[in-house]
Design a protein around this motif. Structure first.
Motif, PDB file in Angstrom:
ATOM      1  N   UNK A   9       0.830  -1.198   0.000  1.00 22.25           N
ATOM      2  CA  UNK A   9       0.000   0.000   0.000  1.00 22.25           C
ATOM      3  C   UNK A   9       0.872   1.259   0.000  1.00 22.25           C
ATOM      4  N   UNK A  10       1.929   1.243   0.816  1.00 22.54           N
ATOM      5  CA  UNK A  10       2.825   2.398   0.884  1.00 22.54           C
ATOM      6  C   UNK A  10       3.509   2.628  -0.464  1.00 22.54           C
ATOM      7  N   UNK A  11       3.998   1.547  -1.062  1.00 22.20           N
ATOM      8  CA  UNK A  11       4.716   1.675  -2.324  1.00 22.20           C
ATOM      9  C   UNK A  11       3.798   2.228  -3.412  1.00 22.20           C
ATOM     10  N   UNK A  12       2.538   1.800  -3.393  1.00 22.51           N
ATOM     11  CA  UNK A  12       1.591   2.290  -4.395  1.00 22.51           C
ATOM     12  C   UNK A  12       1.311   3.774  -4.237  1.00 22.51           C
ATOM     13  N   UNK A  13       1.275   4.275  -2.984  1.00 25.27           N
ATOM     14  CA  UNK A  13       0.874   5.668  -2.780  1.00 25.27           C
ATOM     15  C   UNK A  13       2.046   6.642  -2.828  1.00 25.27           C
ATOM     16  N   UNK A  14       3.269   6.137  -2.800  1.00 23.07           N
ATOM     17  CA  UNK A  14       4.414   7.049  -2.728  1.00 23.07           C
ATOM     18  C   UNK A  14       4.980   7.388  -4.096  1.00 23.07           C
ATOM     19  N   UNK A  15       5.436   8.635  -4.215  1.00 22.36           N
ATOM     20  CA  UNK A  15       6.165   9.012  -5.408  1.00 22.36           C
ATOM     21  C   UNK A  15       7.647   8.877  -5.050  1.00 22.36           C
ATOM     22  N   UNK A  16       8.260   7.812  -5.548  1.00 17.51           N
ATOM     23  CA  UNK A  16       9.628   7.483  -5.134  1.00 17.51           C
ATOM     24  C   UNK A  16      10.671   8.441  -5.701  1.00 17.51           C
ATOM     25  N   UNK A  17      10.247   9.311  -6.634  1.00 14.85           N
ATOM     26  CA  UNK A  17      11.219  10.225  -7.228  1.00 14.85           C
ATOM     27  C   UNK A  17      11.275  11.575  -6.532  1.00 14.85           C
ATOM     28  N   UNK A  18      10.394  11.781  -5.553  1.00 16.14           N
ATOM     29  CA  UNK A  18      10.417  13.080  -4.888  1.00 16.14           C
ATOM     30  C   UNK A  18      11.651  13.206  -3.990  1.00 16.14           C
ATOM     31  N   UNK A  19      11.864  14.416  -3.514  1.00 18.00           N
ATOM     32  CA  UNK A  19      13.001  14.697  -2.634  1.00 18.00           C
ATOM     33  C   UNK A  19      13.067  13.706  -1.466  1.00 18.00           C
ATOM     34  N   UNK A  20      14.267  13.199  -1.119  1.00 22.46           N
ATOM     35  CA  UNK A  20      14.401  12.269   0.007  1.00 22.46           C
ATOM     36  C   UNK A  20      13.687  12.734   1.283  1.00 22.46           C
TER      37      UNK A  20
END
Length: 191
Positions: free
Chosen positions: A64-75
């Motif tokens: 669920x977390x992986x689906x909702x997160x934009x992994x390219x945003x600032x750390x």
């Protein structure tokens, strides 16, 4: 429904409502409509059943977390979002919340040592991969030992479990600041 998945389902209901410590095998078996002996044909202990349920819940949360997160945003933004959602999810889920209870630790420590090949906390694994990735891209200080990276977040979780002592009125503000300080500290390059 087969017996094993029925035990799993009943275990999950009881652990969610009564907690790990207060739930016993007799109750799980009773709810599943089987004898205690039959329970042991499928699970060698209450701990083993709980761990299987825990791993499943943890995997669901991770997906669920992986689906909702934009992994390219600032750390800083990403980790802040990840941690906040993670804390909220843990508090909302009695199974995942057990991870931080002393009883659970005492009873299951032994079990973990025996099953140490398994990665029980997949979200922690997910953080670690993210952090190692950023480190290899030079987004995180190179002088911090890889093994320390997840420990920063483990310490936040310890703080989270002691929020009563710290003062509930300071939450979640103090959490936001600590996350921010840690991430800034990790991402500020040493000159």
């Amino acid at each position: 429904m087969d017996i094993k998945s029925n035990i799993f389902k009943c275990g999950k209901i009881l652990f969610s409502t009564k907690g790990f410590k207060k739930t016993n095998i007799k109750e799980i078996a009773g709810m599943a409509g089987i004898g205690v002996g039959t329970f042991y044909n499928y699970y060698k202990s209450k701990e083993q059943l709980f761990i299987e349920i825990y791993i499943q819940e943890n995997e669901k949360l991770k997906s669920r977390l992986i689906e909702t997160l934009d992994l390219d945003q600032e750390p800083v933004k990403l980790i802040n979002q990840l941690l906040m959602e993670n804390f909220e999810a843990i508090h909302a889920n009695p199974i995942l919340k057990e991870w931080y209870s002393q009883d659970f630790y005492k009873e299951l420590e032994q079990y973990y040592r025996n099953e140490s090949g398994k990665n029980i906390d997949s979200i922690r694994g997910f953080y670690l991969d993210l952090l190692k990735n950023w480190k290899s891209q030079g987004k995180i200080r190179g002088d911090i030992d890889d093994e320390l990276l997840p420990v920063f977040f483990d310490s936040l979780i310890s703080i989270d479990t002691h929020k009563d002592e710290i003062g509930i009125q300071h939450f979640p503000q103090i959490m936001h600041y600590l996350i921010e300080f840690i991430i800034q500290g990790l991402t500020n390059h040493h000159k």
